[in-house]
Every structure is written in C-alpha cells, then in structure tokens.
Design a protein around this motif. Structure first.
Motif, PDB file in Angstrom:
ATOM      1  N   ILE A 214      36.139  52.245  28.046  1.00 12.93           N
ATOM      2  CA  ILE A 214      36.320  50.905  27.477  1.00 12.93           C
ATOM      3  C   ILE A 214      37.130  50.028  28.429  1.00 12.93           C
ATOM      4  O   ILE A 214      36.795  48.859  28.667  1.00 12.93           O
ATOM      5  N   SER A 215      38.205  50.606  28.988  1.00 15.86           N
ATOM      6  CA  SER A 215      39.054  49.840  29.901  1.00 15.86           C
ATOM      7  C   SER A 215      38.290  49.431  31.153  1.00 15.86           C
ATOM      8  O   SER A 215      38.377  48.286  31.606  1.00 15.86           O
ATOM      9  N   GLY A 216      37.521  50.350  31.727  1.00 15.74           N
ATOM     10  CA  GLY A 216      36.736  50.029  32.922  1.00 15.74           C
ATOM     11  C   GLY A 216      35.679  48.981  32.641  1.00 15.74           C
ATOM     12  O   GLY A 216      35.449  48.067  33.453  1.00 15.74           O
ATOM     13  N   PHE A 217      35.040  49.085  31.472  1.00 19.73           N
ATOM     14  CA  PHE A 217      34.006  48.117  31.103  1.00 19.73           C
ATOM     15  C   PHE A 217      34.599  46.723  30.900  1.00 19.73           C
ATOM     16  O   PHE A 217      34.071  45.731  31.403  1.00 19.73           O
ATOM     17  N   THR A 219      37.395  45.509  32.067  1.00 17.27           N
ATOM     18  CA  THR A 219      37.927  44.976  33.325  1.00 17.27           C
ATOM     19  C   THR A 219      36.836  44.308  34.149  1.00 17.27           C
ATOM     20  O   THR A 219      36.985  43.167  34.608  1.00 17.27           O
ATOM     21  N   SER A 220      35.719  45.006  34.328  1.00 17.08           N
ATOM     22  CA  SER A 220      34.624  44.434  35.116  1.00 17.08           C
ATOM     23  C   SER A 220      33.978  43.255  34.398  1.00 17.08           C
ATOM     24  O   SER A 220      33.601  42.264  35.034  1.00 17.08           O
ATOM     25  N   SER A 221      33.857  43.353  33.075  1.00 19.55           N
ATOM     26  CA  SER A 221      33.268  42.244  32.315  1.00 19.55           C
ATOM     27  C   SER A 221      34.130  40.994  32.441  1.00 19.55           C
ATOM     28  O   SER A 221      33.605  39.876  32.534  1.00 19.55           O
ATOM     29  N   ALA A 222      35.445  41.164  32.439  1.00 22.27           N
ATOM     30  CA  ALA A 222      36.344  40.016  32.581  1.00 22.27           C
ATOM     31  C   ALA A 222      36.141  39.325  33.924  1.00 22.27           C
ATOM     32  O   ALA A 222      36.154  38.089  34.014  1.00 22.27           O
ATOM     33  N   ILE A 223      35.944  40.120  34.981  1.00 20.59           N
ATOM     34  CA  ILE A 223      35.711  39.532  36.305  1.00 20.59           C
ATOM     35  C   ILE A 223      34.404  38.748  36.314  1.00 20.59           C
ATOM     36  O   ILE A 223      34.325  37.633  36.841  1.00 20.59           O
ATOM     37  N   VAL A 224      33.355  39.324  35.714  1.00 25.14           N
ATOM     38  CA  VAL A 224      32.054  38.647  35.660  1.00 25.14           C
ATOM     39  C   VAL A 224      32.148  37.362  34.840  1.00 25.14           C
ATOM     40  O   VAL A 224      31.591  36.319  35.204  1.00 25.14           O
ATOM     41  N   ILE A 225      32.865  37.427  33.709  1.00 25.01           N
ATOM     42  CA  ILE A 225      33.024  36.239  32.860  1.00 25.01           C
ATOM     43  C   ILE A 225      33.744  35.130  33.625  1.00 25.01           C
ATOM     44  O   ILE A 225      33.337  33.958  33.587  1.00 25.01           O
ATOM     45  N   ALA A 226      34.814  35.490  34.313  1.00 30.58           N
ATOM     46  CA  ALA A 226      35.571  34.489  35.066  1.00 30.58           C
ATOM     47  C   ALA A 226      34.700  33.840  36.138  1.00 30.58           C
ATOM     48  O   ALA A 226      34.721  32.611  36.324  1.00 30.58           O
ATOM     49  N   VAL A 451      41.673  42.254  32.418  1.00 30.03           N
ATOM     50  CA  VAL A 451      41.642  42.954  33.716  1.00 30.03           C
ATOM     51  C   VAL A 451      42.812  43.926  33.735  1.00 30.03           C
ATOM     52  O   VAL A 451      43.967  43.544  33.924  1.00 30.03           O
ATOM     53  N   ASP A 452      42.494  45.199  33.561  1.00 26.53           N
ATOM     54  CA  ASP A 452      43.529  46.202  33.291  1.00 26.53           C
ATOM     55  C   ASP A 452      43.687  47.168  34.460  1.00 26.53           C
ATOM     56  O   ASP A 452      43.317  48.344  34.382  1.00 26.53           O
ATOM     57  N   TYR A 453      44.236  46.678  35.572  1.00 24.80           N
ATOM     58  CA  TYR A 453      44.462  47.548  36.723  1.00 24.80           C
ATOM     59  C   TYR A 453      45.621  48.514  36.472  1.00 24.80           C
ATOM     60  O   TYR A 453      45.666  49.600  37.063  1.00 24.80           O
ATOM     61  N   ASP A 454      46.550  48.120  35.620  1.00 19.77           N
ATOM     62  CA  ASP A 454      47.650  49.028  35.287  1.00 19.77           C
ATOM     63  C   ASP A 454      47.134  50.303  34.644  1.00 19.77           C
ATOM     64  O   ASP A 454      47.673  51.394  34.860  1.00 19.77           O
ATOM     65  N   GLU A 455      46.072  50.165  33.845  1.00 22.24           N
ATOM     66  CA  GLU A 455      45.476  51.343  33.216  1.00 22.24           C
ATOM     67  C   GLU A 455      44.888  52.277  34.268  1.00 22.24           C
ATOM     68  O   GLU A 455      45.010  53.499  34.160  1.00 22.24           O
ATOM     69  N   ALA A 456      44.264  51.710  35.294  1.00 23.41           N
ATOM     70  CA  ALA A 456      43.694  52.540  36.361  1.00 23.41           C
ATOM     71  C   ALA A 456      44.791  53.313  37.090  1.00 23.41           C
ATOM     72  O   ALA A 456      44.634  54.506  37.388  1.00 23.41           O
ATOM     73  N   ILE A 457      45.910  52.655  37.368  1.00 25.44           N
ATOM     74  CA  ILE A 457      47.036  53.331  38.029  1.00 25.44           C
ATOM     75  C   ILE A 457      47.595  54.433  37.146  1.00 25.44           C
ATOM     76  O   ILE A 457      47.899  55.545  37.607  1.00 25.44           O
ATOM     77  N   TRP A 470      36.833  55.716  34.608  1.00 24.55           N
ATOM     78  CA  TRP A 470      37.177  54.294  34.705  1.00 24.55           C
ATOM     79  C   TRP A 470      36.491  53.663  35.912  1.00 24.55           C
ATOM     80  O   TRP A 470      35.919  52.574  35.823  1.00 24.55           O
ATOM     81  N   THR A 471      36.544  54.359  37.040  1.00 28.31           N
ATOM     82  CA  THR A 471      35.962  53.834  38.276  1.00 28.31           C
ATOM     83  C   THR A 471      34.446  53.725  38.174  1.00 28.31           C
ATOM     84  O   THR A 471      33.852  52.707  38.561  1.00 28.31           O
ATOM     85  N   ILE A 472      33.798  54.770  37.651  1.00 26.95           N
ATOM     86  CA  ILE A 472      32.340  54.757  37.520  1.00 26.95           C
ATOM     87  C   ILE A 472      31.894  53.597  36.631  1.00 26.95           C
ATOM     88  O   ILE A 472      30.971  52.845  36.969  1.00 26.95           O
ATOM     89  N   THR A 473      32.557  53.451  35.488  1.00 25.51           N
ATOM     90  CA  THR A 473      32.182  52.380  34.560  1.00 25.51           C
ATOM     91  C   THR A 473      32.416  51.008  35.175  1.00 25.51           C
ATOM     92  O   THR A 473      31.578  50.104  35.041  1.00 25.51           O
ATOM     93  N   SER A 474      33.543  50.833  35.852  1.00 27.52           N
ATOM     94  CA  SER A 474      33.852  49.537  36.464  1.00 27.52           C
ATOM     95  C   SER A 474      32.831  49.162  37.527  1.00 27.52           C
ATOM     96  O   SER A 474      32.311  48.036  37.547  1.00 27.52           O
ATOM     97  N   ILE A 475      32.531  50.095  38.423  1.00 23.56           N
ATOM     98  CA  ILE A 475      31.624  49.794  39.536  1.00 23.56           C
ATOM     99  C   ILE A 475      30.210  49.511  39.033  1.00 23.56           C
ATOM    100  O   ILE A 475      29.558  48.552  39.462  1.00 23.56           O
ATOM    101  N   THR A 476      29.719  50.344  38.118  1.00 26.24           N
ATOM    102  CA  THR A 476      28.360  50.137  37.622  1.00 26.24           C
ATOM    103  C   THR A 476      28.256  48.840  36.823  1.00 26.24           C
ATOM    104  O   THR A 476      27.238  48.145  36.892  1.00 26.24           O
ATOM    105  N   THR A 477      29.285  48.497  36.069  1.00 22.84           N
ATOM    106  CA  THR A 477      29.262  47.236  35.321  1.00 22.84           C
ATOM    107  C   THR A 477      29.265  46.046  36.269  1.00 22.84           C
ATOM    108  O   THR A 477      28.545  45.060  36.050  1.00 22.84           O
ATOM    109  N   LEU A 478      30.052  46.112  37.328  1.00 25.00           N
ATOM    110  CA  LEU A 478      30.131  45.006  38.283  1.00 25.00           C
ATOM    111  C   LEU A 478      28.830  44.807  39.052  1.00 25.00           C
ATOM    112  O   LEU A 478      28.350  43.683  39.203  1.00 25.00           O
ATOM    113  N   PHE A 479      28.246  45.884  39.532  1.00 21.41           N
ATOM    114  CA  PHE A 479      27.128  45.769  40.458  1.00 21.41           C
ATOM    115  C   PHE A 479      25.760  45.945  39.815  1.00 21.41           C
ATOM    116  O   PHE A 479      24.759  45.490  40.366  1.00 21.41           O
TER     117      PHE A 479
END
Length: 690
Positions: A214-217, A219-226, A451-457, A470-479
């Motif tokens: 959920i956090s990865g999804f 985060t990437s969705s927020a970047i796309v929305i912005a 955008v939850d980078y603190d969660e990734a850390i 988190w990484t897999i979900t973020s990357i696939t959602t972005l690209f």
C-alpha cells in the motif's frame, strides 16, 4: 519446582494425600495407566484425552451460514436497529452539552476544506468541478447514517480520482458526455461491490495486501498525480497517463510553450499551502491553519484574478447552481469493460478508508465493524450515483482534520453535508474565477503527504523482504501504470505469503537446564538434546503445499542429529522423532497421508514417531485418517517432556542391546512421585534420568 503445578505435590506429603491429589489432577477413564522406571525412579506422564470419533462425528458442524443465521436470529429489535442504522448507537447516547459545539465546529472546518478539494479532485478525474461538489453532497449524508465510523470524512480523494481519469481517458475523451456518465456508473458499480463484500463479510480478503504494498503504491501514485497537475502550472497541455515516462516526455516536449504567469501563481499558492499545513501540524495553537489552507488558496487566487484579470491564467468557469437532480445511472452497456476498474477502485477505496477508520475508532474508544464499514461505503456510493456523484471514499487528510478538530459523532459528517449544500445553493457564482493553478496546488499539496520515503527507510532497517515489496510496487506503478502496479504488488505479496506457508519455520528443540521446557536450540544455545531422540516443532499448519518440505526437513534433522553429540547414552543414531504440534492449528488429509508415509518409512528403519500436544482439531483429523491407530495411542502425549521421558527410557535400554525395531512404550501407570525437582535436576540428567 520444575514444572509449574506439578511441584505442589511434595515428596514429604503422606501417600494417601499425594495419591488423592494425583487422582484429582490426572485421573482419566479413557487412558491406560502409564508405567515405567528409569534407574529406579518412576516416570510420571499426563494422560492424553483421546477423541471419540463416533461421538464427535455425530455432532453436526455449523457452517458459516448457520453461524450467521444463529447470530441474527437472536438479535433483539434494538440490535436490528443498530445493525441496519449504526448512527442510532451515537444518537441514543448523544451528549448535547458536551458534543454539539465540537461536532458542528469540526463539520464546518472540514466542510470548508472539502469544497475546494472536491473541485480540485474532480478536475484530476477529468470531470467538471461541479461533479466534485455533487460527490461531496449525498454520499456524506448516507455515510453518516449507515457508516460505523464517527470521525471518517468521505468524499472525492486523489487516488480514486486518478484511477477514474486513467481508465476512462483510455475509453472516451473527457469532453464527451459519455465520460461523465461512465464515471457515475463507476460509482454505482463500486457501491454494489462494497455492499456485497460487506454483506458476505469478505473484508478479510484485504488482509493479504501488506502495508508495504500500500505504501509503495500510494507513493508512486502521488508522484504521478503531482506530475499530471503540472499542466496547470506550466500553461500548456500534457498527455493524460498514469505512467511517469510519458508524462515527463510530454512535459519536456512542450517546454517551448511555457508560461511564467500560471507557474508563478501556482508556486505561490503551493508555498502558502505547505506553510500553513506545516504550521498546523507543528503548533497546536495554529491547528486551524491546516484546514484553512485550501480555502485560503482559493480566496487569494480568486481575488488576484478579479483585481488584475490576467489573460494567461485559465479559470474554472461557470459552475451550475443548485442541488443535483435524481437520475438513474446510464450506459450499462459499458459495465463489462469497467468491472476490473470497479474492483480496483473498490480495493483502493476500502484500504484507504477502513485503515484510517480503524485507527480513529481506537483513538476515540469505540469498536468498528469492518464489514459494516464496507456496507456504509457501498450505500454512500450507490446513493451518490443517483445524484451525479463519481466514486468516493474516506480521506486521510480530511479525516485527520476532523479528528483533530474534536469531532465526537457522525453529526460532524452531517454538518459537512450542510456546508456542501450551502455551497451548491449560494456560492457557485463565486467559484467562476478560481484559477486552475490554485486547484492544482491544492491537489499537489494533498498528495505530497502520500510520498512515504520514511516508510521505505524503516522497512530497509527492519525487514528487507517488505522493502523489496515496497520497491517492486513503487517501480511497477511508476513505469507500468497504476493497474499493473497494484496487480504486481498484490501478486508479490501473495507470493511471499505462499512461500512462507509452503516453507514454514521448523525448529529443533532442546531442554532448558533445570526445567521441563523445550525450546529452539538456535535461540537458546544452552538447551541440550538427547542422543537417539530428535525433538522437532513445526510452526505452521500442515497441509498439501508444505508437507513435502516438512518431510524433507525432518529427514535432514535426522541425519544431522545422528552425528551430533547430546546427553544420554551413545547410541549412534536416531531412534525416536518427537513432533511438538502445539503451533499446528490445522492439518489436512494430504498432510495426514504424508505423515502415514513418513511413519511407514521410519518404521522400516527402526524409528518411532511420537506426537506431542496436538490440539483437538488436529487430533480428530489424525484419528479419522487412521494415523492415530497406525502410530499407536500410546505414542501421543500431552507434553513434549512426557514423550521425551518415555523415549529416553527406551534409548537407555537400546545402548545395551539395540533392537531390530522400536519396542512398544512401557505400560502406563500414574504415580504421585514427581520426576524432576530443582534440588535434584542435574544429578538426574547426568544419570540419563528424566
């Protein structure tokens, strides 16, 4: 004493008193007595209550439907009212003096915040801003009646708006009336799905989606929305997409059309919003600034436009005045093509809504039924679709503001609805000159918190597996887009669950010195093992997917422990495998058959299986499969320690004359003499006596 309650029988007590105590504690008409002696000392074993299969099979088992029927059959009139109308729970106990003022103020605060956000999110969804206002009208009232959370603020949200835009934009142009009709149809379909899930109590399905996904999804969705809102800052159109690469290419390709006026105004609005949000979060005395940010941006932007009339800044335009009219959703011919999207929006909406609703319920001291929550959200979306609303759900930001403003009951939600009614009836003419860049700044400000980078850390530091998710979900959602990102994230999450289930943790147990406790020898290096005996604990249910793995691991442990040195006589091999089954909550027919095969294989090599501490369900399955009689009732024990005592007694005799096959356990007899006292623990162990 060495083992909890056993020590209450002192060796100095009279035989009659000690015998009476033992009868009260251990007597069982269904078990044979246990006998045995080791080096002149008697062994005490607690008898296991063997299941009576004939009597158990005669008892009818209740299905899920039967349990539901029994539950609802016994409901009183008051219970039915609370079930159908959750609002009756807080209405009945409403404290007017204490709650009225804070509820009304919280509702007004969030309502003022909702009006500009609703228009902003409607633009994000590719709809006219009026549909955002409509989506903040009827659904709010319906949820206040049928929803179970007292602080959740529902309405349009950024993630759902992006999903609507991404899917419908690939089917029809946003300027086509069909686009709006399909968005309203989506609201109806999402509501139906949520009601079905609530009625069938299927909220548990969402437990398989991990927090890291959920956090990865988000985060990437927020970047796309912005990035999708950049067109209102830059002054030129960019491609509509949920993938980051096409968005960036489109932004770069149109750079020659850049206009500094909307960029400057949008940047100023965004800076004001972020500053007010920061002050509202960090200073209690300025908490109101967090909710007032969107309204401030709209007022300042509108005032600037009315004073200077800049031609380079696009405006919202005319907004119809009045409440939405009742109309049945149309375009059901497109429902088939929208099913997958409706399911995706349903999942995202539920995750976003139920998560914060549960957290707020805990903070405010009341219980929240997830399935009732699903039903409330479903009714809100279905009723909203009859009044031109697109899909809505609970908002993180507005719900947090509602809670911080002191909301106690659903009256705050009703107040939000009243604010929206006032806006539709009296204020729409004032919205005509709102700059588009001001609404875009509101959206960007809202999604930046996602955008939850603190969660990734945190995940990298705590659990590398969750960080990978988190990484897999973020990357696939972005690209690859939101839909593929969600599918890959959920699929990866389920793959990890299946892998863990098919490869469960199995521990070799050893005895802690001076006790009758058996623990993982890797966790407790001081725990010792006995020669000739392998004590193994399976920390998971045993079923068709993991029985082969468990069998292989048992064979590995047999070889490893045969060559290792432990306490007791040197016998050179394993004669007994004790399975500690306390963590095994379930066993299926395939696993029972695998245990049968393992028993036969062990028997051919002179190894005996002993089962310790199985629960009632597992014991019943083993009995029905015939494994109980195949292994032998005397090889089932209440405690691991009991099994080890019996096995150790036979291992000691094997050191003198190894048998061709395992001997049967000694005839059981209950005695009153404790086998191990703290004062004599180590001498007994050193003499191979338990």
């Amino acid at each position: 004493m060495a083992d909890g309650f056993e020590g209450s029988g002192s060796p100095m007590e009279s035989p009659s008193r000690r015998g009476r105590w033992m009868r009260d504690s251990y007597a069982s008409a269904s078990n044979a007595d246990i006998a045995g002696s080791i080096s002149g000392r008697q062994v005490k074993v607690i008898p296991l209550q063997h299941p009576d299969i004939s009597s158990l099979s005669a008892v009818p088992t209740m299905t899920v439907v039967d349990k539901w029927m029994a539950k609802y059959k016994n409901l009183s009139l008051r219970g039915w009212v609370e079930l159908l109308l959750p609002c009756s729970r807080w209405i009945r106990s409403y404290d007017w003096k204490e709650y009225l003022q804070v509820d009304v103020m919280a509702g007004i605060t969030v309502g003022v915040m909702l009006v500009p956000q609703a228009m902003s999110y409607a633009k994000l969804a590719g709809l006219h801003p009026i549909y955002g206002l409509y989506s903040g009208f009827v659904p709010i009232f319906m949820y206040a009646i049928f929803g179970s959370s007292r602080q959740l603020a529902i309405g349009p949200v950024a993630l759902v708006s992006l999903l609507v835009s991404n899917v419908l934009g690939n089917i029809v142009d946003s300027s086509d009336p069909l686009y709006t009709e399909m968005a309203i149809l989506l609201s109806f379909m999402v509501g139906v799905l949520e009601c079905i899930m609530g009625f069938l109590r299927l909220g548990w399905l969402l437990r398989f989606i991990s927090h890291s996904v959920i956090s990865g999804f988000t985060t990437s969705s927020a970047i796309v929305i912005a990035l999708s809102q950049a067109k209102y800052f830059l002054g030129y159109s960019i491609v509509r997409s949920s993938k980051i690469v096409p968005l960036i290419k489109s932004i770069i390709a149109g750079a020659d059309k850049f206009m500094w006026q909307p960029f400057l105004m949008g940047s100023c609005m965004l800076a004001i919003l972020l500053l007010m949000k920061h002050l509202g979060k960090t200073r209690k005395s300025m908490r109101f600034l967090r909710a007032a940010g969107p309204l401030t941006a709209v007022v300042l932007g509108t005032a600037f436009v009315k004073i200077f009339r800049p031609s380079s800044i696009s405006l919202v335009g005319n907004i119809p005045q009045g409440l939405p009219k009742f109309s049945v959703p149309k375009e059901f011919a497109h429902a088939k093509s929208l099913i997958s999207t409706a399911m995706l929006i349903t999942g995202v909406a539920i995750l976003e809504s139920v998560g914060i609703a549960k957290a707020l319920a805990v903070k405010n001291g009341y219980e929240l039924d997830s399935n009732q929550e699903l039903f409330g959200l479903g009714v809100a979306n279905i009723c909203g679709s009859f009044f031109s609303a697109y899909p809505t759900t609970g908002s993180f930001s507005r719900s947090a503001v509602n809670h911080e403003s002191g909301a106690k009951t659903g009256l705050s939600g009703l107040t939000m609805g009243v604010v929206m009614v006032c806006a539709l009836l009296f204020l729409t003419q004032l919205f005509t000159d709102i700059p588009q860049c001001a609404l875009a700044a509101i959206v960007i400000s809202a999604v930046m918190g996602l955008v939850d980078y603190d969660e990734a850390i945190f995940l990298w530091r705590v659990d590398k597996r969750d960080f990978i998710l988190w990484t897999i979900t973020s990357i696939t959602t972005l690209f690859l887009g939101i839909e593929i990102g969600v599918l890959v994230g959920v699929g990866s999450s389920l793959a990890f669950v299946i892998h863990e289930s098919a490869n469960p943790h199995i521990a070799v147990l050893g005895r802690l010195p001076g006790t009758t406790l058996y623990r993982n020898i890797e966790q407790y290096p001081e725990a010792y093992i006995y020669n000739g005996i392998a004590i193994v604990r399976v920390d998971a249910p045993i079923y068709f997917a993991n029985n082969s793995y468990i069998k292989e691991r048992l064979q590995e442990y047999e070889l490893d422990l045969s060559s290792s040195s432990g306490r007791g006589p040197e016998v050179g091999r394993i004669y007994f495998v004790v399975l500690e089954m306390a963590p095994v909550t379930y066993i299926d027919s395939s696993a029972a058959q695998a245990l049968k095969d393992l028993h036969i294989e062990y028997k051919s090599r002179g190894i005996q299986i002993a089962i310790a501490n199985p629960n009632r369900s597992v014991l019943l399955t083993l009995s029905r499969s015939g494994l109980f009689d195949l292994i032998g009732k005397d090889w089932f024990f209440v405690r691991t320690h009991d099994a080890v005592q019996v096995c150790l007694q036979l291992v000691q005799s094997y050191s003198v004359a190894p048998p061709a096959k395992p001997r049967p356990p000694p005839r059981r007899r209950i005695t009153g003499q404790d086998d191990l006292l703290h004062s004599a623990a180590e001498p007994l162990i050193s003499s191979h006596v338990v």
